[in-house]
Write a protein that holds these residues in place. Sequence first.
Motif, PDB file in Angstrom:
ATOM      1  N   ASP A  18       3.884  -6.885   1.803  1.00 11.79           N
ATOM      2  CA  ASP A  18       4.383  -8.016   2.591  1.00 11.79           C
ATOM      3  C   ASP A  18       3.255  -9.037   2.741  1.00 11.79           C
ATOM      4  O   ASP A  18       2.163  -8.693   3.221  1.00 11.79           O
ATOM      5  CB  ASP A  18       4.840  -7.509   3.960  1.00 11.79           C
ATOM      6  N   ILE A  19       3.508 -10.267   2.342  1.00  7.59           N
ATOM      7  CA  ILE A  19       2.472 -11.296   2.418  1.00  7.59           C
ATOM      8  C   ILE A  19       2.026 -11.546   3.854  1.00  7.59           C
ATOM      9  O   ILE A  19       0.905 -12.007   4.099  1.00  7.59           O
ATOM     10  CB  ILE A  19       2.953 -12.614   1.773  1.00  7.59           C
ATOM     11  N   ASN A  20       2.885 -11.224   4.824  1.00  3.78           N
ATOM     12  CA  ASN A  20       2.547 -11.402   6.226  1.00  3.78           C
ATOM     13  C   ASN A  20       1.697 -10.263   6.766  1.00  3.78           C
ATOM     14  O   ASN A  20       1.199 -10.338   7.897  1.00  3.78           O
ATOM     15  CB  ASN A  20       3.827 -11.526   7.067  1.00  3.78           C
ATOM     16  N   ARG A  21       1.521  -9.205   5.961  1.00  2.00           N
ATOM     17  CA  ARG A  21       0.704  -8.060   6.369  1.00  2.00           C
ATOM     18  C   ARG A  21      -0.230  -7.683   5.221  1.00  2.00           C
ATOM     19  O   ARG A  21      -0.132  -6.609   4.642  1.00  2.00           O
ATOM     20  CB  ARG A  21       1.592  -6.875   6.743  1.00  2.00           C
ATOM     21  N   ASP A  26      -5.483  -5.184   7.411  1.00  2.00           N
ATOM     22  CA  ASP A  26      -4.895  -4.023   8.093  1.00  2.00           C
ATOM     23  C   ASP A  26      -5.911  -2.897   8.154  1.00  2.00           C
ATOM     24  O   ASP A  26      -6.991  -2.967   7.554  1.00  2.00           O
ATOM     25  CB  ASP A  26      -3.626  -3.571   7.359  1.00  2.00           C
ATOM     26  N   SER A  27      -5.571  -1.845   8.878  1.00  2.00           N
ATOM     27  CA  SER A  27      -6.455  -0.690   9.035  1.00  2.00           C
ATOM     28  C   SER A  27      -5.649   0.588   8.906  1.00  2.00           C
ATOM     29  O   SER A  27      -4.415   0.579   8.972  1.00  2.00           O
ATOM     30  CB  SER A  27      -7.151  -0.722  10.405  1.00  2.00           C
ATOM     31  N   LEU A  28      -6.365   1.692   8.730  1.00  2.00           N
ATOM     32  CA  LEU A  28      -5.705   2.984   8.656  1.00  2.00           C
ATOM     33  C   LEU A  28      -5.134   3.368  10.019  1.00  2.00           C
ATOM     34  O   LEU A  28      -5.627   2.936  11.059  1.00  2.00           O
ATOM     35  CB  LEU A  28      -6.692   4.060   8.193  1.00  2.00           C
ATOM     36  N   GLU A  36      -3.129   5.101   3.899  1.00  2.00           N
ATOM     37  CA  GLU A  36      -4.264   5.459   3.058  1.00  2.00           C
ATOM     38  C   GLU A  36      -5.098   4.201   2.852  1.00  2.00           C
ATOM     39  O   GLU A  36      -4.635   3.091   3.129  1.00  2.00           O
ATOM     40  CB  GLU A  36      -3.795   6.043   1.725  1.00  2.00           C
ATOM     41  N   PRO A  37      -6.345   4.332   2.383  1.00  2.00           N
ATOM     42  CA  PRO A  37      -7.214   3.154   2.243  1.00  2.00           C
ATOM     43  C   PRO A  37      -6.607   2.074   1.360  1.00  2.00           C
ATOM     44  O   PRO A  37      -5.916   2.371   0.381  1.00  2.00           O
ATOM     45  CB  PRO A  37      -8.483   3.737   1.618  1.00  2.00           C
TER      46      PRO A  37
END
Length: 220
Positions: A18-21, A26-28, A36-37
Motif C-alpha cells: 500500500d503506497i500509504n503504508r 513501518d516497523s515490526l 517480518e523485516p
Amino acid sequence: DAFQHRYVKPSLSILLIDINRPLHLDSLLPAGRLREPARNANRADIVIITKCDESTTVHEGKFYTTLNYGRLTPLLPCPAAVKIEDLEMISREDFAILLITGIANPSLLIKYLNQFTGNLQTLTYPDHHRFTKRDFLQMERRFGAIRHKGIVVTTEKDAARLINHPQLPAWLAQYIYVLPVEVKFLSEEQEQLFIYKIEQHVRQNQGNGILAAPSNPRRD
C-alpha cells in the motif's frame, strides 16, 4: 499473508504494498504492522505498489496500480428512495453523502467522493467489521440529518454484509448505493508487461498443473 509463511513454496511471489503504508516507514510488530523485516521484500518476484493516484512517481522494477470507481448501483433490487443516475448528478443537485465503510483504508475513496459533494460525512469501521444493531442506530442518527437531500454510499465489500442483515432498517436500505471498484495499472504499458510476465511464467512452469489434476482420474 502467504508471503510470511516460509513453508509455502510458490513458483512466483507477488507482493502488494500500500503506497500509504511504505515499508521503510513501518516497523515490526508490536511497534508497527510488519510481520517480518522490510528487507525481505527482496524475496518477491514482482512488487506492486497499490492505491496510487495518477500523479504518483513510478520507479523502474515495480508495478503501480490505482483504484478505478464505477457507477453507483442501489443496494436493493427494488426502486431506491432517491434515484441517482451518477456521481455528477450528486454534484449538480448538491446532494450530501454519508459514506459507510468497514475496510482497511478508505482514504482514497473519501478523496474521490469529495470531488462530488461539499457535504461528505463518514462512518468508518474496522476492516471486516460485523455490523450490529448499535451501528445501525448510529447510521440512522447520522443520515437522519441529511435525509432530505442525501444518500448513503458504501463499498461492494460492505454491501455483501449489509444486504441480508436482519437488523438493517428497511427505510435506510432504500437510500444505500454501492460504489463498485476495480484495480487498474497506472499505464497500459505496465499492464501489458505484467500480463506478459504472468504468461511467460505459466509457460515455463506448466508442470505445476499436475498439482491440480485428480489423483485417481476416472476411466470410462
